[in-house]
Design a protein around this motif. Structure first.
Motif, PDB file in Angstrom:
ATOM      1  N   UNK A   1       0.930  -1.137  -0.258  1.00  0.00           N
ATOM      2  CA  UNK A   1      -0.228   0.070   0.134  1.00  0.00           C
ATOM      3  C   UNK A   1       1.071   1.254   0.104  1.00  0.00           C
ATOM      4  N   UNK A   2       0.347   2.277   0.140  1.00  0.00           N
ATOM      5  CA  UNK A   2       0.445   3.486  -0.521  1.00  0.00           C
ATOM      6  C   UNK A   2       0.646   3.880   1.014  1.00  0.00           C
ATOM      7  N   UNK A   3       1.295   4.765   2.071  1.00  0.00           N
ATOM      8  CA  UNK A   3       0.891   5.358   2.950  1.00  0.00           C
ATOM      9  C   UNK A   3       1.190   4.267   4.934  1.00  0.00           C
ATOM     10  N   UNK A   4       1.254   3.738   4.549  1.00  0.00           N
ATOM     11  CA  UNK A   4       1.253   2.377   5.689  1.00  0.00           C
ATOM     12  C   UNK A   4       2.076   2.986   6.913  1.00  0.00           C
ATOM     13  N   UNK A   5       3.045   4.089   6.220  1.00  0.00           N
ATOM     14  CA  UNK A   5       4.200   4.902   7.314  1.00  0.00           C
ATOM     15  C   UNK A   5       3.473   5.074   8.465  1.00  0.00           C
ATOM     16  N   UNK A   6       2.277   5.435   7.798  1.00  0.00           N
ATOM     17  CA  UNK A   6       1.399   7.046   8.995  1.00  0.00           C
ATOM     18  C   UNK A   6       0.576   5.591  10.585  1.00  0.00           C
ATOM     19  N   UNK A   7       1.178   4.412   9.768  1.00  0.00           N
ATOM     20  CA  UNK A   7       0.486   3.398  11.059  1.00  0.00           C
ATOM     21  C   UNK A   7       1.275   2.755  11.965  1.00  0.00           C
ATOM     22  N   UNK A   8       2.971   3.543  11.881  1.00  0.00           N
ATOM     23  CA  UNK A   8       4.698   3.016  12.214  1.00  0.00           C
ATOM     24  C   UNK A   8       5.368   4.694  12.709  1.00  0.00           C
ATOM     25  N   UNK A   9       4.804   5.546  12.129  1.00  0.00           N
ATOM     26  CA  UNK A   9       5.698   6.998  12.389  1.00  0.00           C
ATOM     27  C   UNK A   9       4.374   7.447  13.142  1.00  0.00           C
ATOM     28  N   UNK A  10       5.645   8.260  14.375  1.00  0.00           N
ATOM     29  CA  UNK A  10       4.775   9.134  15.710  1.00  0.00           C
ATOM     30  C   UNK A  10       4.528  10.153  15.271  1.00  0.00           C
ATOM     31  N   UNK A  11       4.056  11.412  15.290  1.00  0.00           N
ATOM     32  CA  UNK A  11       4.316  12.893  15.063  1.00  0.00           C
ATOM     33  C   UNK A  11       5.517  13.620  15.009  1.00  0.00           C
ATOM     34  N   UNK A  12       5.874  12.838  15.978  1.00  0.00           N
ATOM     35  CA  UNK A  12       7.332  13.505  16.233  1.00  0.00           C
ATOM     36  C   UNK A  12       8.627  13.142  15.608  1.00  0.00           C
ATOM     37  N   UNK A  13       8.016  11.643  15.007  1.00  0.00           N
ATOM     38  CA  UNK A  13       9.573  11.058  13.917  1.00  0.00           C
ATOM     39  C   UNK A  13       9.369  11.736  12.484  1.00  0.00           C
ATOM     40  N   UNK A  14       7.585  11.922  12.838  1.00  0.00           N
ATOM     41  CA  UNK A  14       7.342  12.217  11.170  1.00  0.00           C
ATOM     42  C   UNK A  14       7.865  13.845  10.789  1.00  0.00           C
ATOM     43  N   UNK A  15       7.499  14.308  12.307  1.00  0.00           N
ATOM     44  CA  UNK A  15       8.374  15.912  11.840  1.00  0.00           C
ATOM     45  C   UNK A  15       9.830  16.373  11.656  1.00  0.00           C
ATOM     46  N   UNK A  16      11.158  15.043  12.287  1.00  0.00           N
ATOM     47  CA  UNK A  16      12.217  15.147  12.431  1.00  0.00           C
ATOM     48  C   UNK A  16      12.334  14.158  10.699  1.00  0.00           C
ATOM     49  N   UNK A  17      11.716  13.179  10.799  1.00  0.00           N
ATOM     50  CA  UNK A  17      11.781  12.659   9.391  1.00  0.00           C
ATOM     51  C   UNK A  17      11.727  13.462   8.301  1.00  0.00           C
ATOM     52  N   UNK A  18      11.260  14.601   8.225  1.00  0.00           N
ATOM     53  CA  UNK A  18      10.628  15.093   7.143  1.00  0.00           C
ATOM     54  C   UNK A  18      11.397  16.038   7.479  1.00  0.00           C
ATOM     55  N   UNK A  19      11.925  16.920   8.541  1.00  0.00           N
ATOM     56  CA  UNK A  19      12.655  17.992   7.774  1.00  0.00           C
ATOM     57  C   UNK A  19      14.447  17.416   7.326  1.00  0.00           C
ATOM     58  N   UNK A  20      15.111  16.618   8.215  1.00  0.00           N
ATOM     59  CA  UNK A  20      16.043  15.396   7.519  1.00  0.00           C
ATOM     60  C   UNK A  20      15.966  15.355   6.076  1.00  0.00           C
TER      61      UNK A  20
END
Length: 293
Positions: free
Chosen positions: A258-277
């Motif tokens: 699927x596309x978007x399954x990452x939403x079931x794994x990333x916390x909000x903080x992980x997502x912010x850090x990951x996106x910035x990096x």
């Protein structure tokens, strides 16, 4: 069969690798490609198996229908750099192959590819998948694949992915390296996993036109039907269940597709850090990905 302990990751010419992909290095580098070879390249867990299966169907389903039923996909589409004691090496399998074309799988970053693919002008299909879904899929794969390094927990795994300390190196360098290469090499078709999911037929047409194939609408329909994720997942010759190093009790080899399954794994903080990096690492490229459809 005795499965050896999980391998260690080490730096190999600036790219993290394990011995199962470097122990046969001279033979991989000296591999003799042919003009009619078709190479499917990707970072791990980006849809390589899916596209391999589609190509195998396009070329061989009418020639030998039983090939789909009795020969595991990893034998039909040998893995160029794979080298593990007790298994035939990818190079040996390819050298002994009598099929035309040979459909070949690789996860090598572009700078590691055997020179003869460029010299012979072989056709190359590169499949890229967005980073967030890639890391989730890779994590579950590493949990169940005994031939991969120990994955550890999700948060440390995510950090390792961002640092590029993965088998076959940095996702960022991999997708960018192949993207830059295709700008000057018309023999590379760069596909996106997300497009394949969303517009399978359109992408299949693109693939056929790149390879100079013109299947009837009937056989195209059959290919699309067989290559549906759930059909492949239930196909013992395509779903990896014939592979001794994969532990299906932990996770299936083909998990969700699927596309978007990452939403079931990333916390909000992980997502912010990951996106910035991510923005930092991808600011020098015009390559764009979708993380949701």
């Amino acid at each position: 069969m005795e499965i050896p302990p999980r391998p260690a990751l080490f730096d190999f010419h600036g790219v993290s690798m394990t011995k199962y992909f470097t122990d046969n290095w001279d033979n991989i580098q000296d591999f003799k490609a042919r003009p009619d070879d078709i190479l499917i390249a990707s970072y791990p867990k980006a849809g390589n198996t899916w596209v391999s299966y589609i190509l195998d169907l396009l070329y061989f389903s009418h020639v030998s229908p039983d090939r789909q039923e009795v020969v595991p996909l990893h034998e039909r589409v040998p893995f160029l750099e794979f080298y593990m004691p007790g298994f035939p090496s990818g190079v040996d399998e390819l050298n002994q192959s009598t099929t035309v074309p040979r459909i070949i799988k690789t996860h090598l970053p572009v700078q590691f590819l055997s020179k003869s693919f460029w010299e012979q002008n072989s056709k190359i299909v590169y499949v890229a998948r967005n980073a967030k879904d890639s890391v989730v899929s890779f994590f579950h794969f590493d949990r169940m694949n005994k031939a991969q390094p120990e994955p550890g927990d999700w948060s440390s795994y995510l950090k390792r992915f961002m640092d590029g300390k993965m088998v076959f190196g940095s996702w960022y360098e991999h997708v960018k390296g192949w993207w830059e290469k295709q700008k000057s090499h018309p023999n590379i078709l760069y596909l996106f996993y997300e497009d394949l999911i969303e517009n399978t037929e359109e992408e299949l047409d693109k693939l056929c036109s790149f390879l100079g194939l013109s299947p009837s609408s009937e056989s195209k329909k059959q290919v699309m039907e067989k290559a549906l994720f759930d059909n492949m997942k239930n196909n013992k010759m395509a779903n990896g269940s014939a592979d001794a190093v994969l532990d299906f009790k932990i996770s299936p080899f083909m998990r969700k597709g699927k596309v978007g399954d990452w939403k079931n794994h990333f916390t909000v903080q992980q997502n912010e850090q990951f996106s910035e990096d991510y923005d930092k690492k991808m600011k020098d490229t015009d390559l764009q990905f979708r993380t949701v459809l």
